[in-house]
Design an enzyme around this catalytic site. Structure first.
Site, short mmCIF file in Angstrom:
data_model
loop_
_atom_site.label_atom_id
_atom_site.label_comp_id
_atom_site.label_asym_id
_atom_site.label_seq_id
_atom_site.Cartn_x
_atom_site.Cartn_y
_atom_site.Cartn_z
N SER A 181 41.98 71.07 15.44
CA SER A 181 43.41 71.12 15.17
C SER A 181 44.16 71.77 16.33
CB SER A 181 43.65 71.90 13.88
OG SER A 181 44.97 72.33 13.79
N TYR A 212 44.72 85.57 24.45
CA TYR A 212 46.06 85.38 25.00
C TYR A 212 46.80 84.24 24.32
CZ TYR A 212 44.79 89.10 27.91
OH TYR A 212 44.42 90.35 28.31
N LYS A 245 55.99 92.99 32.04
CA LYS A 245 56.72 92.52 30.86
C LYS A 245 57.32 93.69 30.09
CE LYS A 245 54.55 88.18 29.94
NZ LYS A 245 55.01 87.30 28.91
N ARG A 284 30.48 99.54 14.38
CA ARG A 284 31.34 98.65 13.61
C ARG A 284 30.51 97.97 12.53
NH1 ARG A 284 32.13 93.56 17.77
NH2 ARG A 284 33.87 93.08 16.40
#
Lengths: 207, 701
Positions: free
Chosen positions: B218, B306, B380, B499
């Site tokens: 998709s 990203y 940014k 974790r």
């Protein structure tokens, strides 16, 4: 834009028609982008194949399994089919000659099917020599890369059949022409991928 | 008989039901786990029944089919993507809360079985990345980008419906795994050899493989669609350097999708070959090598990071500029920084396995490449701060999210620089420090951005503003809840807690896991606020209506249309001469014009292709998961037939007549003429009907 009669090699949409041309422009460009994406898949499988050449786990290797002769025949079948598809594109572009277009397409289809058939025979021979994909990592990598190309050729043949059906129903309308343009890109692209397979898998493996 | 049921149902049996284990072997642990799993399955079934019941009760099936499921309109498809994302967000957050509760009680035990906990963190990660984040950002770009570049639709509307269908099929597969368990226990990244059939023979990993594969197909198509649209369909005068920054990030995201998604398709396909056909790519024997998978996975995984973050950067750029009443500061540098990030994202994947035995030189190179990404990101951050500088900043809800992002994301970036140092990474990798870091990037970076977009563009999509009190409560609870839930994990990671730990034996962890548990509760409250906000907004939709379409004194082209915009977006495609075209139009008194003439508009006709691929895609994946080969073949053949048949369709468009366009547009222009414009000071009151006073009379910047 209207000064250019045709913006796409192998395609003639009739009189310059801004709307049809620009819609077509998008379709063809989009297909190129898809090809780039598809090429990433082949690139990664090539890389996987190269890294797994050493993973033969004592099983048969390239020199036990590959035959130069049959790889060469497959290469020829595919290269000639690219040529005949090129002839089909030319008869679409310059002559809008439905009879020759269909003849060239049918020859292309036969060559494509012959390629697939020959490849399947080849795989069968490899199986007989114990070269099954579950034997080693190297064979897994081979059987991910080469049959994926074969699967692409099969899809292209199905697409070609579907387009021949569309020609029978609608004649050479814009949709058919754009479809043929995109299929041509796919067909030549598969030729290029095969050159990679021939050089890297077969020549490289036997060297 | 038995043979027949094997043929029909494959390996699907009674033991797939979530309460089977509890009935067969009723221990305290199995009963608790069984009740949780059964409850979740019941919610899925009840939810589906309620939706179907309501649709029948209100007689909306036909509307659903005609206006939504078969609609090629990019705006409706965008909204449907976001609906999927919100539903999946709810589920994944509840799972997160259960995991936090488990670790809060986890000293020497807890209440979840390791198997159940494994499924929870796998579904949580899989859903959040593939079925929350991806559909959410895809939906926002789908909705906003064509409006901003001044076009009527995406380049390939039918392919857009197919993309939506594939994502929906994947999401449905994950939801079904609650009812017919189990899901994978291999984590969202599915590392072999643990996900190989030798270690993990059940249906769980197969669910994961096919859900993820549907999602990546998709996203690849979506990427192609977005990129071609931006390259080819910009309106006259909208050259690349005049595009709003959101369109720039959409372009970069699309490029990342085109090149970044195929590696995952390859990774999951090869894993499937290993599991189904006994190939040896990633096995431990016969020449397989699991490092192949890890390289392929992160060749996708790092660009993916990203893909997730860039759209949020674009959203924040729009929000900062708009609510500071200023042109975006340093537009060109922001564009360059976005491109730099997109390129660099492909060069750092190896930092995901610093500890897996490559040479120190290789680690050093990838460490430096990783840290480099901090440079354009820093650019940014400064650009956004300077956009606010000397602006007339309005403290709206999107701005709350944006400011929370600015600070929290910088903290997360700093912890990322720490992690990018290979020697430090050897200490803290696979600890909760890492979990804290990526949640610190993705919650403020992605989720806050999406929620900002939701608040910012909701009035555009539905014609009324979202209610503000619950909106502020949600925003502040998200920020506080996030900090309380994840900052303790930095400490836990430094203390050495791994974790994905179901239970632990060091009492030193306990205060921190308790604090994180409280944070999770605040996040749950934030989600409750979001639901209340939506409910209140729908109740107050008439008071908060902004039919004219420009409630925030906007700057880009999407605000030049009514709310909600007509299917064709613009009666006449606009011409653009500068940045912030709509703002220029308003300043020059050229907004809300009568076109010289109306013409027929050709729009794509409705198509069932997306719906068909959703159904066949789901059935194929479900059949593959449970070894129902007849279903796989049947659904595959159906897909092939549908695709071939689509090639024979010639009536792919329908005409909206000039008269109808004229009627719609004139009606709206009359409404504009009747409406009293408001200044920015009143944009949060019910006086706001979506018409701003022209800039020279309002707040000028």
């Amino acid at each position: 834009m209207s000064t250019q009669p045709s913006q796409h090699p192998g395609l003639n949409l009739g009189a310059p028609h801004a709307e049809a041309h620009s819609a077509n422009e998008e379709f063809v460009f989009g297909f190129w982008v898809f090809m780039m994406s598809d090429l990433i898949i082949f690139g990664l499988l090539f890389a996987t194949y190269v890294t797994m050449l050493g993973g033969q786990a004592g099983g048969p290797g390239p020199s036990d399994l590959f035959e130069m002769k049959s790889a060469f025949i497959e290469t020829m079948l595919l290269l000639v089919s690219s040529f005949t598809f090129g002839m089909a594109s030319l008869s679409l572009k310059y002559r809008e000659d439905k009879k020759w277009l269909i003849i060239w397409l049918l020859i292309t289809l036969v060559l494509g099917l012959a390629f697939i058939g020959h490849e399947l025979l080849d795989f069968n021979k490899m199986f007989d020599k114990g070269g099954v994909p579950s034997r080693s990592g190297f064979l897994s990598a081979f059987f991910a890369l080469v049959p994926l190309h074969g699967l692409h050729v099969t899809s292209a043949c199905i697409w070609l059949l579907a387009l021949l059906g569309q020609i029978a129903v609608y004649g050479l309308d814009t949709n058919v022409k754009v479809g043929l343009t995109r299929l041509a890109i796919l067909w030549h692209f598969l030729d290029i991928v095969w050159i990679g397979i021939f050089s890297l898998v077969y020549l490289g493996g036997l060297a | 008989m038995n043979h027949l049921s094997d043929l029909l149902l494959g390996r699907l049996g009674w033991d797939a039901l979530p309460f089977w284990e509890m009935l067969k072997d009723p221990t305290t642990s199995s009963i608790i786990n069984g009740i949780i799993a059964t409850g979740a399955a019941a919610v899925v079934i009840l939810g589906a029944l309620i939706v179907a019941g309501l649709l029948t009760w209100y007689g909306k099936w036909k509307v659903l089919w005609r206006d939504w499921l078969t609609s090629p309109d990019h705006k409706r498809i965008g909204i449907m993507f976001i609906v999927i994302a919100l539903v999946m967000l709810l589920r994944a957050i509840i799972e997160a809360a259960i995991m936090r509760a488990q670790q809060a009680f986890g000293l020497g035990g807890g209440f979840l079985s390791p198997e159940h906990f494994g499924q929870l963190f796998t579904t949580h990660g899989t859903i959040m990345i593939f079925f929350m984040a991806m559909p959410f950002l895809t939906g926002v770009i789908n909705y906003v980008m064509p409006l901003q570049i001044g076009t009527r639709d995406l380049s390939f509307p039918v392919m857009n419906t197919i993309s939506l269908g594939l994502t929906a099929a994947g999401a449905a597969l994950v939801m079904v795994s609650l009812v017919l368990a189990p899901f994978s226990t291999g984590g969202w990244s599915g590392y072999p050899p643990f996900t190989e059939s030798a270690a993990n023979p059940g249906a769980g990993v197969d669910y994961w493989i096919w859900a993820v594969t549907l999602s990546t197909l998709s996203s690849t198509m979506t990427g192609i669609n977005f990129a071609v649209t931006i390259y080819k369909k910009r309106t006259q005068g909208m050259n690349l350097m005049r595009m709003p920054l959101f369109c720039w990030v959409s372009l970069c995201t699309a490029i990342l999708m085109i090149f970044g998604m195929p590696p995952l398709t390859v990774a999951t396909a090869l894993l499937a070959l290993d599991r189904y056909l006994d190939f040896h790519f990633f096995t431990v024997d016969l020449g397989g090598n699991m490092m192949n998978y890890i390289n392929l996975f992160w060749a996708f995984g790092h660009p993916e990071v990203y893909i997730l973050i860039l759209p949020a950067f674009g959203i924040y750029s729009e929000v900062f500029a708009n609510f500071s009443g200023k042109q975006l500061y340093g537009y060109t540098t922001l564009v360059i920084a976005t491109m730099c990030i997109a390129v660099l994202s492909f060069t750092v994947w190896l930092h995901h396995f610093f500890t897996m035995g490559q040479s120190a030189h290789v680690n050093a190179i990838f460490g430096i490449a990783t840290m480099l990404i901090g440079v354009p990101t820093g650019v940014k951050i400064y650009d956004w701060m300077l956009t606010m500088y000397r602006g007339r900043v309005r403290f709206s809800i999107p701005m709350v999210y944006a400011l929370g992002f600015l600070i929290l994301f910088s903290i997360g970036g700093l912890s990322g620089i720490i992690l990018a140092t290979p020697s430090v990474d050897y200490q803290v990798h696979n600890s909760l420090f890492l979990v804290a870091h990526f949640h610190n990037m993705l919650i403020p970076g992605l989720l806050f951005g999406m929620l900002a977009a939701y608040n910012y563009w909701f009035p555009k999509a539905f014609g009324f503003r979202l209610e503000e009190r619950w909106g502020y409560r949600a925003a502040f609870s998200w920020i506080i809840g996030f900090m309380l839930a994840f900052f303790p994990l930095y400490a836990l990671g430094l203390l050495g807690m791994p974790r994905r730990t179901v239970t632990f034996f060091s009492p030193a962890y306990l205060p921190w896991t308790l604090a994180a548990g409280v944070g999770a509760l605040i996040i749950l409250f934030a989600v409750f606020c979001l639901l209340m906000q939506l409910w209140q907004s729908i109740r107050m939709r008439h008071e908060n209506a902004v039919p004219v379409g420009d409630p925030w004194d906007g700057r880009s082209l999407e605000w030049a249309t009514p709310s909600p915009p007509p299917e064709y977006n613009f009666p006449v495609l606009p011409e653009v001469y500068s940045h912030d075209p709509f703002y220029e139009q308003k300043s020059g008194g050229k907004a809300y014009q009568h076109p010289e003439q109306y013409v027929d508009i050709e729009m794509p006709a409705n198509t069932a292709m997306g719906f068909i691929t959703a159904v066949t895609g789901f059935l194929m994946a479900f059949g593959l998961t449970w070894y129902m080969w007849w279903l796989v073949i049947g659904a595959g053949v159906a897909t092939l037939i549908a695709v071939i048949a689509r090639g024979y369709v010639r009536n792919t468009t329908r005409i909206i007549t000039a008269a109808e366009v004229r009627r719609t547009h004139e009606r709206w222009l009359n409404e504009v003429a009747r409406t009293t414009p408001i200044t920015r000071d009143h944009e949060r009151t019910t006086a706001n009907k979506g018409l701003a006073v022209p800039p020279e009379q309002g707040a000028v910047q």
